[in-house]
Design an enzyme around this catalytic site. Structure first.
Site, PDB file in Angstrom:
ATOM      1  N   HIS A 192      23.735  26.346 -24.767  1.00  0.00           N
ATOM      2  CA  HIS A 192      23.029  27.632 -24.715  1.00  0.00           C
ATOM      3  C   HIS A 192      24.057  28.745 -24.572  1.00  0.00           C
ATOM      4  CE1 HIS A 192      19.436  25.123 -23.204  1.00  0.00           C
ATOM      5  NE2 HIS A 192      19.245  25.420 -24.489  1.00  0.00           N
ATOM      6  N   ALA A 193      24.020  29.694 -25.489  1.00  0.00           N
ATOM      7  CA  ALA A 193      25.114  30.646 -25.664  1.00  0.00           C
ATOM      8  C   ALA A 193      25.434  31.452 -24.410  1.00  0.00           C
ATOM      9  CB  ALA A 193      24.779  31.587 -26.825  1.00  0.00           C
ATOM     10  N   ARG A 194      24.424  31.867 -23.667  1.00  0.00           N
ATOM     11  CA  ARG A 194      24.644  32.795 -22.549  1.00  0.00           C
ATOM     12  C   ARG A 194      25.186  32.112 -21.301  1.00  0.00           C
ATOM     13  NH1 ARG A 194      18.218  34.169 -21.928  1.00  0.00           N
ATOM     14  NH2 ARG A 194      17.475  32.141 -21.200  1.00  0.00           N
ATOM     15  N   GLU A 195      25.282  30.789 -21.303  1.00  0.00           N
ATOM     16  CA  GLU A 195      25.734  30.041 -20.128  1.00  0.00           C
ATOM     17  C   GLU A 195      27.257  29.885 -20.176  1.00  0.00           C
ATOM     18  OE1 GLU A 195      23.329  26.487 -20.288  1.00  0.00           O
ATOM     19  OE2 GLU A 195      21.472  27.653 -20.345  1.00  0.00           O
ATOM     20  N   ARG A 250      20.510  32.939 -26.354  1.00  0.00           N
ATOM     21  CA  ARG A 250      20.429  31.543 -25.915  1.00  0.00           C
ATOM     22  C   ARG A 250      20.562  30.546 -27.072  1.00  0.00           C
ATOM     23  NH1 ARG A 250      17.634  27.963 -22.222  1.00  0.00           N
ATOM     24  NH2 ARG A 250      16.327  26.432 -23.309  1.00  0.00           N
ATOM     25  N   ASN A 267      18.805  22.546 -27.448  1.00  0.00           N
ATOM     26  CA  ASN A 267      18.435  21.456 -26.544  1.00  0.00           C
ATOM     27  C   ASN A 267      16.950  21.104 -26.644  1.00  0.00           C
ATOM     28  OD1 ASN A 267      19.411  19.519 -24.716  1.00  0.00           O
ATOM     29  ND2 ASN A 267      18.584  20.663 -22.964  1.00  0.00           N
ATOM     30  N   ARG A 268      16.330  21.507 -27.749  1.00  0.00           N
ATOM     31  CA  ARG A 268      14.956  21.083 -28.060  1.00  0.00           C
ATOM     32  C   ARG A 268      14.864  20.545 -29.483  1.00  0.00           C
ATOM     33  NH1 ARG A 268      15.335  22.340 -23.579  1.00  0.00           N
ATOM     34  NH2 ARG A 268      13.899  23.440 -22.176  1.00  0.00           N
ATOM     35  N   HIS A 320      25.222  22.721 -18.342  1.00  0.00           N
ATOM     36  CA  HIS A 320      24.369  23.904 -18.494  1.00  0.00           C
ATOM     37  C   HIS A 320      24.440  24.774 -17.233  1.00  0.00           C
ATOM     38  CE1 HIS A 320      22.119  22.458 -22.122  1.00  0.00           C
ATOM     39  NE2 HIS A 320      22.513  21.276 -21.653  1.00  0.00           N
ATOM     40  N   ALA A 321      23.706  25.863 -17.225  1.00  0.00           N
ATOM     41  CA  ALA A 321      23.544  26.723 -16.050  1.00  0.00           C
ATOM     42  C   ALA A 321      22.240  27.502 -16.245  1.00  0.00           C
ATOM     43  CB  ALA A 321      24.728  27.687 -15.924  1.00  0.00           C
ATOM     44  N   TYR A 322      21.540  27.824 -15.181  1.00  0.00           N
ATOM     45  CA  TYR A 322      21.928  27.693 -13.791  1.00  0.00           C
ATOM     46  C   TYR A 322      20.789  27.071 -13.009  1.00  0.00           C
ATOM     47  CZ  TYR A 322      18.941  31.840 -13.342  1.00  0.00           C
ATOM     48  OH  TYR A 322      17.876  32.704 -13.396  1.00  0.00           O
ATOM     49  N   TYR A 372      11.805  20.523 -14.939  1.00  0.00           N
ATOM     50  CA  TYR A 372      10.515  20.681 -15.612  1.00  0.00           C
ATOM     51  C   TYR A 372      10.484  19.770 -16.835  1.00  0.00           C
ATOM     52  CZ  TYR A 372      13.637  24.197 -17.713  1.00  0.00           C
ATOM     53  OH  TYR A 372      14.722  24.848 -18.246  1.00  0.00           O
ATOM     54  N   GLU A 394      23.176  21.440 -14.208  1.00  0.00           N
ATOM     55  CA  GLU A 394      22.857  22.862 -14.162  1.00  0.00           C
ATOM     56  C   GLU A 394      23.757  23.438 -13.079  1.00  0.00           C
ATOM     57  OE1 GLU A 394      20.831  24.670 -15.989  1.00  0.00           O
ATOM     58  OE2 GLU A 394      19.671  23.152 -17.062  1.00  0.00           O
TER      59      GLU A 394
END
Length: 447
Positions: A192-195, A250, A267-268, A320-322, A372, A394
């Site tokens: 995910h780009a923003r992490e 993201r 990631n989906r 990943h984060a967060y 989740y 995470e």
């Protein structure tokens, strides 16, 4: 003459200030000025329904969890709200008697603060690569080439394909080179780009492993017995876009002609219960599953590589984060995996190792119950395709900074995560612990 010297001195001072701030006032075209990050805690069923209705009404970027369907009573929800909606959005929350807290009052200022800090840090470390700042894609890829050139006995650089925008998908093979068969561990970051803390960790892992090979017997044992396939940035297009245009992007950057929105949640997009619960079929959603499984060339490339090396790769780790969690399968259903004892023991030991560094507590457990439900995840795919140890981290924090984890936290975050990852790898060399001993340990330590 004196006035001329004064003008020159002032100009020089302004130039220095310009270099330090990196023209921070115009970062991302000032698009986040006045935007806020708000934490909302729905305490009853009506609250969750109210929130979902508000998301439809306002342009809200859901930070955590990443899908409205994952909102639960009593669980904190972090929202990025645009400036033109923040006041009225908070007013709606107040009227509905939903508790909220402003985590970041002005997102633009927080971004500028970090950018100025990064600029000053870089000037003090021109002679060597600085692992305590975030790096652009170009810098990371240059670093990969440099590591390949300077550590020929331990590093092999190769590409497993190209991204949608034709960028190379580089992977580092890390380990003492040998003619003998060696098992392998896969680690990817930057899905995910923003992490941004993810790519920072992947680089940190390589650096620490190389630097401690001669002094740390655990590291030496791991590099002698395993190859680590390290992919610092899986979502190269999205990561580049998060540096140049949208800090909180993201998804990937693929484009389907009949849709206006770009990108797929990488990631989906995996072929395991694809596009079921926890994923969206709407192209504008942050959890868009894509038009079909492995539609994204980045996902396809990694899947092909892992399929090709499935007998060798014994562990899969995605960073990943967060949220401060260590997760394992399943993500897509509430069920116990067949080798639960082995995986649970490894996760428990890893979280203990992480805690030993700075006392930071991580939750651990199946992703479906600990975080989740989500379908089409890389971790579930890896497990379903024969990789017995599959995990997703995470990393820090739990929401105070969110995706804007400051650079001064790179060192402690990577240091503690390094301990956890080494512990997971060590578990591949050990026999599984019994369920009884795990249960006893849980009583003594509750992360």
């Amino acid at each position: 003459m004196g006035s001329r010297l004064l003008v020159i001195a002032v100009a020089a001072a302004l130039q220095v200030a310009f270099l330090v701030t990196g023209v921070t006032g115009y970062l991302y075209n000032n698009r986040y000025a006045g935007n806020q990050v708000i934490r909302v805690t729905p305490n009853k069923l009506n609250d969750t329904e109210t929130l979902k209705n508000l998301f439809d009404k306002f342009q809200v970027d859901l930070w955590h969890p990443n899908s409205p369907s994952s909102i639960r009573e009593g669980a904190a929800v972090d929202l990025h709200v645009p400036r033109n909606a923040s006041k009225i959005f908070r007013s709606h929350l107040h009227q509905a008697k939903i508790h909220y807290k402003v985590l970041i009052a002005n997102l633009q200022k927080e971004i500028e603060k970090q950018a100025g800090y990064r600029s000053s840090r870089k000037r003090r470390s021109d002679s060597s690569y600085d692992y305590e700042v975030y790096h652009s894609l170009e810098e990371i890829q240059s670093w990969m080439h440099e590591m390949n050139k300077t550590h020929p006995s331990f590093i092999r650089l190769f590409s497993i394909g190209q991204s949608f925008e034709r960028r190379p998908l580089y992977v580092l093979q890390l380990g003492k080179k040998s003619q003998h068969y060696k098992k392998a561990v896969w680690i990817d970051c930057g899905v995910h780009a923003r992490e941004w803390i993810g790519p920072a960790f992947c680089q940190w892992f390589v650096k620490e492993a190389l630097h401690s090979y001669n002094t740390d017997p655990v590291t030496r044992r791991l590099l002698n017995q395993f190859y680590f396939y390290i992919m610092p940035v899986l979502n190269v297009d999205g990561y580049h876009f998060s540096w140049t245009t949208d800090r909180f992007w993201r998804k990937t950057r693929s484009k389907i002609s009949r849709y206006q929105c770009r990108g797929v949640d990488a990631n989906r997009n995996w072929k395991v219960k694809w596009c079921e619960e926890g994923a969206s079929s709407h192209p504008c959603s942050e959890t868009y599953c894509g038009p079909f499984p492995e539609s994204e060339p980045e996902v396809k490339a990694v899947a092909n590589f892992l399929r090709k090396h499935k007998k060798r790769v014994k562990a899969y780790i995605s960073i990943h984060a967060y949220a401060q969690m260590l997760l394992y399968p399943y993500s897509y259903k509430y069920a116990t995996i067949p080798n639960f004892d082995c995986v649970e023991s490894a996760a428990h030991n890893a979280v203990l190792a992480l805690y030993s560094a700075y006392g930071v507590r991580y939750q651990y457990g199946p992703a479906s119950t600990t975080l989740y439900l989500s379908s089409g995840s890389s971790m579930d795919w890896a497990y379903r395709n024969g990789i017995p140890y599959a995990f997703a981290f995470e990393l820090r924090d739990t929401g105070y900074f969110g995706f804007l984890l400051p650079e001064f936290l790179i060192n402690p975050t990577c240091t503690e995560t390094m301990r956890a990852v080494k512990t997971l790898a060590l578990n591949l060399l050990k026999k599984c612990s019994s369920r009884q001993s795990i249960t006893q340990n849980k009583i003594n330590f509750q992360p």
